[in-house]
Enzyme design. Sequence first.
Site, PDB file in Angstrom:
ATOM      1  N   ASP A   1     -37.313  18.929  20.401  1.00  0.00           N
ATOM      2  CA  ASP A   1     -38.052  19.817  21.294  1.00  0.00           C
ATOM      3  C   ASP A   1     -39.425  20.116  20.688  1.00  0.00           C
ATOM      4  OD1 ASP A   1     -37.005  22.013  23.687  1.00  0.00           O
ATOM      5  OD2 ASP A   1     -38.911  22.406  22.667  1.00  0.00           O
TER       6      ASP A   1
ATOM      7  N   ASN B   1     -29.651  24.853  30.635  1.00  0.00           N
ATOM      8  CA  ASN B   1     -30.249  25.847  31.527  1.00  0.00           C
ATOM      9  C   ASN B   1     -30.294  25.237  32.921  1.00  0.00           C
ATOM     10  OD1 ASN B   1     -30.734  27.699  29.441  1.00  0.00           O
ATOM     11  ND2 ASN B   1     -32.691  26.744  28.933  1.00  0.00           N
TER      12      ASN B   1
ATOM     13  N   GLY C   1     -33.803  29.907  33.071  1.00  0.00           N
ATOM     14  CA  GLY C   1     -34.754  29.397  32.088  1.00  0.00           C
ATOM     15  C   GLY C   1     -35.055  27.919  32.187  1.00  0.00           C
ATOM     16  N   GLN C   2     -34.532  27.234  33.227  1.00  0.00           N
ATOM     17  CA  GLN C   2     -34.848  25.800  33.350  1.00  0.00           C
ATOM     18  C   GLN C   2     -36.301  25.635  33.763  1.00  0.00           C
ATOM     19  OE1 GLN C   2     -32.430  23.495  36.101  1.00  0.00           O
ATOM     20  NE2 GLN C   2     -33.179  21.555  35.285  1.00  0.00           N
ATOM     21  N   SER C   3     -37.037  24.840  32.993  1.00  0.00           N
ATOM     22  CA  SER C   3     -38.449  24.594  33.306  1.00  0.00           C
ATOM     23  C   SER C   3     -38.744  23.118  33.542  1.00  0.00           C
ATOM     24  CB  SER C   3     -39.345  25.117  32.175  1.00  0.00           C
ATOM     25  OG  SER C   3     -39.052  24.459  30.953  1.00  0.00           O
TER      26      SER C   3
ATOM     27  N   HIS D   1     -31.187  18.181  30.882  1.00  0.00           N
ATOM     28  CA  HIS D   1     -31.302  18.082  29.418  1.00  0.00           C
ATOM     29  C   HIS D   1     -30.353  19.073  28.780  1.00  0.00           C
ATOM     30  CE1 HIS D   1     -34.366  20.787  31.037  1.00  0.00           C
ATOM     31  NE2 HIS D   1     -34.230  21.508  29.944  1.00  0.00           N
ATOM     32  N   LEU D   2     -29.716  18.589  27.735  1.00  0.00           N
ATOM     33  CA  LEU D   2     -28.805  19.408  26.948  1.00  0.00           C
ATOM     34  C   LEU D   2     -29.547  19.813  25.679  1.00  0.00           C
ATOM     35  CD1 LEU D   2     -25.946  20.543  26.432  1.00  0.00           C
ATOM     36  CD2 LEU D   2     -25.329  18.305  25.486  1.00  0.00           C
ATOM     37  N   HIS D   3     -29.681  21.127  25.465  1.00  0.00           N
ATOM     38  CA  HIS D   3     -30.294  21.615  24.231  1.00  0.00           C
ATOM     39  C   HIS D   3     -29.242  21.613  23.121  1.00  0.00           C
ATOM     40  CE1 HIS D   3     -33.980  23.665  25.978  1.00  0.00           C
ATOM     41  NE2 HIS D   3     -33.222  23.655  27.065  1.00  0.00           N
TER      42      HIS D   3
HETATM   43  P1  AMP Z   1     -35.730  24.192  29.783  1.00  0.00           P
HETATM   44  O1  AMP Z   1     -36.624  25.411  29.698  1.00  0.00           O
HETATM   45  O2  AMP Z   1     -34.278  24.482  29.562  1.00  0.00           O
HETATM   46  O3  AMP Z   1     -35.998  23.423  31.065  1.00  0.00           O
HETATM   47  O4  AMP Z   1     -36.129  23.275  28.563  1.00  0.00           O
HETATM   48  C1  AMP Z   1     -37.256  22.460  28.568  1.00  0.00           C
HETATM   49  C2  AMP Z   1     -37.595  22.213  27.134  1.00  0.00           C
HETATM   50  O5  AMP Z   1     -38.479  21.124  27.067  1.00  0.00           O
HETATM   51  C3  AMP Z   1     -38.286  23.393  26.434  1.00  0.00           C
HETATM   52  O6  AMP Z   1     -37.487  23.816  25.330  1.00  0.00           O
HETATM   53  C4  AMP Z   1     -39.630  22.811  26.004  1.00  0.00           C
HETATM   54  O7  AMP Z   1     -40.054  23.289  24.749  1.00  0.00           O
HETATM   55  C5  AMP Z   1     -39.325  21.325  25.969  1.00  0.00           C
HETATM   56  N1  AMP Z   1     -40.455  20.433  26.139  1.00  0.00           N
HETATM   57  C6  AMP Z   1     -41.454  20.538  27.056  1.00  0.00           C
HETATM   58  N2  AMP Z   1     -42.305  19.507  26.929  1.00  0.00           N
HETATM   59  C7  AMP Z   1     -41.836  18.739  25.918  1.00  0.00           C
HETATM   60  C8  AMP Z   1     -42.291  17.533  25.286  1.00  0.00           C
HETATM   61  N3  AMP Z   1     -43.395  16.888  25.710  1.00  0.00           N
HETATM   62  N4  AMP Z   1     -41.569  17.027  24.258  1.00  0.00           N
HETATM   63  C9  AMP Z   1     -40.461  17.659  23.832  1.00  0.00           C
HETATM   64  N5  AMP Z   1     -39.975  18.803  24.387  1.00  0.00           N
HETATM   65  C10 AMP Z   1     -40.662  19.336  25.404  1.00  0.00           C
END
Ligand code: AMP
Length: 117
Positions: free
Chosen positions: A34, A90, A96-98, A103-105
């Site tokens: 990340d 998320n 909190g999904q953005s 994706h699995l954290h």
């Molecule tokens: P979420 O908020 O659960 O959708 O997680 C999205 C994740 O993607 C966040 O933890 C961001 O820090 C991460 N992220 C965004 N852009 C990138 C990138 N270019 N490379 C690696 N991680 C990223």
Amino acid sequence: MATEVSDCLFCRIVAGEIPADVVHRSDRVVAFRDVAPQAPVHVLLVPTEHHENAAVLASADAQATAELVTVAALVADAEGLDGHYRLVFNTGTGAGQSVFHTHLHLLGGRSMTWPPG
Ligand code: AMP
């Protein structure tokens, strides 16, 4: 064959169009660090095919869904987490999904509290 959505950030990382610190790659799953880590180890595990969230992926491809978890365990071992880590999907902006590519954290390397924020 991966389904690719051209404006999806994680599809572009899977395709190698955007650089990432990739720690594992297979036909179904890519794992990369990340960019804004929330723990000493923070790796994202993504299916190579585009699906909006974990539930959609699970309906479409049970094998890829399972592989996210098994690869997470392999990465956790490789990172020396000794079986102590957190896995998070998320789902939806309210949670909190953005990025709307499943994706699995994988988070580890520090003690964690519950409930999460
Ligand atoms: P979420 O908020 O659960 O959708 O997680 C999205 C994740 O993607 C966040 O933890 C961001 O820090 C991460 N992220 C965004 N852009 C990138 C990138 N270019 N490379 C690696 N991680 C990223």
